[in-house]
Design an enzyme around this catalytic site. Structure first.
Site, mmCIF file in Angstrom:
data_model
loop_
_atom_site.group_PDB
_atom_site.id
_atom_site.type_symbol
_atom_site.label_atom_id
_atom_site.label_comp_id
_atom_site.label_asym_id
_atom_site.label_seq_id
_atom_site.Cartn_x
_atom_site.Cartn_y
_atom_site.Cartn_z
ATOM 1 N N ASP A 62 0.801 -1.082 -0.108
ATOM 2 C CA ASP A 62 -0.073 -0.003 -0.033
ATOM 3 C C ASP A 62 0.865 1.363 -0.057
ATOM 4 O O ASP A 62 2.027 1.456 0.334
ATOM 5 C CB ASP A 62 -0.879 -0.074 1.140
ATOM 6 C CG ASP A 62 -2.282 0.432 0.902
ATOM 7 O OD1 ASP A 62 -2.371 1.522 0.047
ATOM 8 O OD2 ASP A 62 -3.368 0.461 1.654
ATOM 9 N N ASP A 117 -10.801 1.753 -3.628
ATOM 10 C CA ASP A 117 -11.109 1.571 -2.134
ATOM 11 C C ASP A 117 -12.660 1.392 -2.283
ATOM 12 O O ASP A 117 -13.450 0.717 -1.282
ATOM 13 C CB ASP A 117 -11.035 2.704 -1.203
ATOM 14 C CG ASP A 117 -9.556 2.436 -0.552
ATOM 15 O OD1 ASP A 117 -8.784 1.344 -0.829
ATOM 16 O OD2 ASP A 117 -8.961 3.150 0.263
HETATM 17 C C1 GLA Z 1 -5.943 1.855 2.319
HETATM 18 C C2 GLA Z 1 -6.361 0.678 1.234
HETATM 19 C C3 GLA Z 1 -7.102 -0.114 1.808
HETATM 20 C C4 GLA Z 1 -6.816 -0.717 3.181
HETATM 21 C C5 GLA Z 1 -6.348 0.632 4.023
HETATM 22 C C6 GLA Z 1 -5.836 -0.083 5.364
HETATM 23 O O1 GLA Z 1 -6.698 2.689 2.423
HETATM 24 O O2 GLA Z 1 -6.466 1.315 -0.083
HETATM 25 O O3 GLA Z 1 -7.697 -1.046 1.132
HETATM 26 O O4 GLA Z 1 -5.727 -1.691 2.844
HETATM 27 O O5 GLA Z 1 -5.539 1.269 3.329
HETATM 28 O O6 GLA Z 1 -5.212 0.955 6.224
#
Ligand code: GLA
Length: 701
Positions: free
Chosen positions: A444, A504
């Site tokens: 990420d 997301d």
């Molecule tokens: C980001 C990612 C999510 C999740 C969160 C966790 O927002 O895009 O899918 O993994 O971090 O903190």
């Protein structure tokens, strides 16, 4: 004038090079006959002088500069001692093979060469890159060097561009390629949600398209100058460049800087463009794509448990996942250091003893016993000010001495160009990967790079080096590129990654649009696509499981919800779709993807065709204006072949009621490709938020 012709399978490029002058692109289009007289082709496109033009009309060509009266954006910008330099790069040499040309431009006064390379790859995609070399004894600062400068063939008169935001990636707009041109850039140290590194140009008359992309995971500048005053022939110039606050770097004597690659592709229509780019990614970009096993169904803990983790809860989640047919269990954020919320512990990549008193081993063993493999979330490039790493090395983050260190999501960015930082991350990740059976990393990146002190481009180069090192040391571990969803998706990072997280936003209505947009450039097997909870935590919308599952199936399927909170009926519907996904992923992930169009803008569809099989997803998002929606016309089939057509169950609640011949749709109708593509099939698409799958099997001739 020297003409150089390059041919791909379906494509011809013709360059016109003048020693001591410019190098230009004379022709860029469908493959020309072998015996085309190139000098006559060039003459047919030549223009005389018109009013209000320099006496020698300037040709921006493949390296546009502000010289001779051309007024567009220069492809190259150099400074020395802070002073902007006038450049005059002249074509010096060129050499060509059957599918590539390398042209050297030289500016003798400055003492610098720029080598521009155009290559038609085996997938009939055009790659373009430039390298500048400082041949003088004095330093040069490279402010800008476009990876590609494309004199746009005049027939392309419309543009589709993309824009977006967090949870709303890749919203497309089509408009005339108007005199004001186009300009888009990112400034967060990654492509971000802006979408400006993806473009489609259209020939409005024929439907032909030209796709353009910069294969770079840092900041970009994209611009199109339309008919800049002074231009020799009125062509627009498209440029794509990497960018950074402090430019692209300092060139010491005898040193070089290479741009990332820009990718161009021509195709007769948008479906053909998608297929060409998918073929290119599968064959030439994705890591060892030919060795990939079927894309496993994921369960990701994020929207199921968030930070509320315990070994018992995770083990129970894993059991419920396995019961649905899930094949990979991904432990998302919250497993390390003191990470009980998003304000702490990034950088401390050791398993949290509070959550896992005996380490990760028991959970991973449990996951394997249940027949799944294990994946882990990380955000390696980041550090929380509240972390042991930051307390030990406050100077390891990107910062400007003596200035504030503003956070975003409570975090700062590590300076990967420092060898000790890259070594720390390589060792920390390596320890986790060696100690545990981890098949997959969700990598990420949730923060923009500020203040970066001009180190943005170096950061991207260092990221690639770290990823390469990890891939070499752990070649079987798959990596997903996630950046708060789709803020770092590009062909640069996909050399190291097996999957991206497109958004997301798991709301199936939003996701349909987002997946359709990304699938223009990326094949379904790299596009993570999850069934989220209802109501959706981002949009608040409630959607039926049948709809959520059908939408998620058309990608690399996963689940991001707690099966415990689903009804028995919902679990059964989800399990049935997981089984369907497993039956059809070979087609979805190797097939040719076609975009289905429908007169109702609320109906959207895709079909994947592979060998003798095809699967289509057709969805109705809005309330149909008519009782009986127009038949859905399929694409990509062989006109003379006969297909058995079924509608795989489960069906959405009301479909049975509206289907004229439910029994026949179960058994299958037999229709020719021609009938399916011209006449189409009438589906009960009268309810908003419903979707159907159409399965096709080609019958022996
Ligand atoms: C980001 C990612 C999510 C999740 C969160 C966790 O927002 O895009 O899918 O993994 O971090 O903190």
């Amino acid at each position: 004038m020297d003409y150089v012709r390059l041919d791909g399978a379906a494509l011809t490029l013709v360059f016109a090079c003048v020693r001591g002058g410019t190098a230009d692109l004379t022709y860029c289009g469908a493959r020309l006959p072998e015996d085309e007289v190139i000098a006559d082709l060039a003459a047919a496109g030549a223009r005389g002088l018109h009013e209000s033009q320099p006496d020698i009309a300037p040709r921006p060509g493949l390296l546009p500069e502000r010289k001779g009266g051309w007024s567009g954006t220069p492809a190259i910008e150099l400074r020395r001692g802070g002073q902007r330099l006038e450049t005059d790069f002249k074509a010096k040499d060129w050499s060509a093979g059957s599918a590539s040309i390398e042209i050297t431009f030289s500016d003798h006064n400055l003492g610098a060469d720029v080598v521009v390379i155009w290559r038609i790859t085996k997938s009939d995609v055009i790659e373009v890159e430039c390298t500048i070399t400082n041949l003088s004894q004095q330093e040069l600062d490279l402010v800008r060097l476009a990876a590609v400068s494309l004199p746009v063939p005049r027939r392309f008169d419309e543009i589709t561009s993309f824009a977006g935001r967090w949870a709303g990636e890749m919203r497309e707009t089509r408009r005339e390629l108007a005199p004001e041109g186009f300009s888009h850039k990112s400034a967060g140290g990654k492509p971000g949600f802006g979408g400006g590194n993806w473009l489609i140009l259209h020939d409005g008359a024929s439907g032909e398209v030209l796709g353009a992309h910069l294969a770079w995971s840092g900041d970009y500048q994209t611009c199109i100058d339309c008919d800049p005053p002074g231009s020799a022939d009125g062509r627009a110039v498209l440029q794509m460049a990497a960018a950074g606050d402090a430019g692209l770097g300092c060139l010491l004597a005898a040193s070089s800087i290479k741009t990332p690659k820009a990718v161009l592709a021509l195709a007769p229509d948008r479906s053909a463009l998608a297929q060409r780019l998918h073929t290119y990614l599968r064959a030439e970009i994705l890591p060892r794509r030919e060795d990939w096993s079927p894309r496993k169904v994921h369960l990701n803990s994020w929207e199921a448990l968030g930070f509320d983790l315990s070994q018992d809860k995770l083990m129970a989640l894993a059991e419920n996942a396995a019961a649905l047919g899930i094949e990979r269990f991904v432990l998302d954020d919250g497993w390390f250091g003191g990470r009980r919320n998003d304000q702490t512990s990034l950088g401390d990549w050791t398993v949290s003893a509070d959550v896992f008193p005996q380490g990760l081993g028991p959970l991973i063993d449990h996951v394997h016993t249940l027949g799944m493999d294990f994946g882990l979330w990380m955000e390696p490039e980041m550090v929380s000010p509240d972390s042991d790493l930051y307390r030990a090395h406050p100077d390891w983050c990107l910062h400007v001495d003596g200035r504030d260190r503003p956070t975003m999501r409570g975090q700062l960015v590590l300076d990967l160009s420092r060898p000790e930082v890259a070594d720390y991350l390589f060792a920390a990740l390596g320890a986790l990967l060696c100690e545990h059976r981890i098949a997959y990393l969700k990598w990420d990146h949730n923060r923009d790079l500020f203040p970066a002190g001009g180190r943005q481009t170096g950061q991207t180069v260092a990221l690639y080096a770290l990823l390469r090192r990890l891939r070499d040391a752990h070649p079987l571990v798959e990596i997903e590129s996630c950046s708060s969803g789709g803020a770092r998706i590009d062909y640069g990072i996909l050399r190291f990654c097996h999957r991206v997280w497109p958004s997301d936003n798991n709301d199936a209505i939003e996701r349909l649009r987002i997946m359709r947009a990304w699938s223009q450039f990326l094949p379904l097997e790299v596009l993570g696509s999850h069934v989220g909870p209802s109501p959706n935590p981002i949009t608040g919308r409630r959607l039926a499981m049948d709809f959520r599952a059908k939408v998620a199936l058309f990608g690399h399927m996963g689940v991001e919800a707690d099966p415990e909170r689903m009804s028995e009926a919902e679990r059964a519907i989800l399990a049935a779709h997981i089984a369907l996904y497993k039956a059809w992923r070979g087609v979805l992930h190797q097939g040719a993807l076609h975009r289905l169009d429908h007169p109702d803008p609320g109906v959207t569809g895709l079909i994947a065709v592979h060998r003798d099989e095809a699967l289509a997803l057709v969805a109705q998002t809005t309330f149909s204006p008519v009782f009986d929606a127009a038949p859905v016309r399929l694409a990509g089939l062989e006109r003379h072949a006969r297909y058995r057509v079924t509608l795989p169950e489960p069906w959405p609640g009301k479909a049975r009621h509206y289907l004229a011949n439910a029994g026949q749709w179960r058994q299958g109708l037999v229709l020719s490709g021609a009938a399916l593509m011209q006449h189409g099939i009438a589906l009960p698409l009268t309810h908003p938020e419903t979707a159907l799958l159409i399965a096709l099997e080609r019958l022996p001739a």
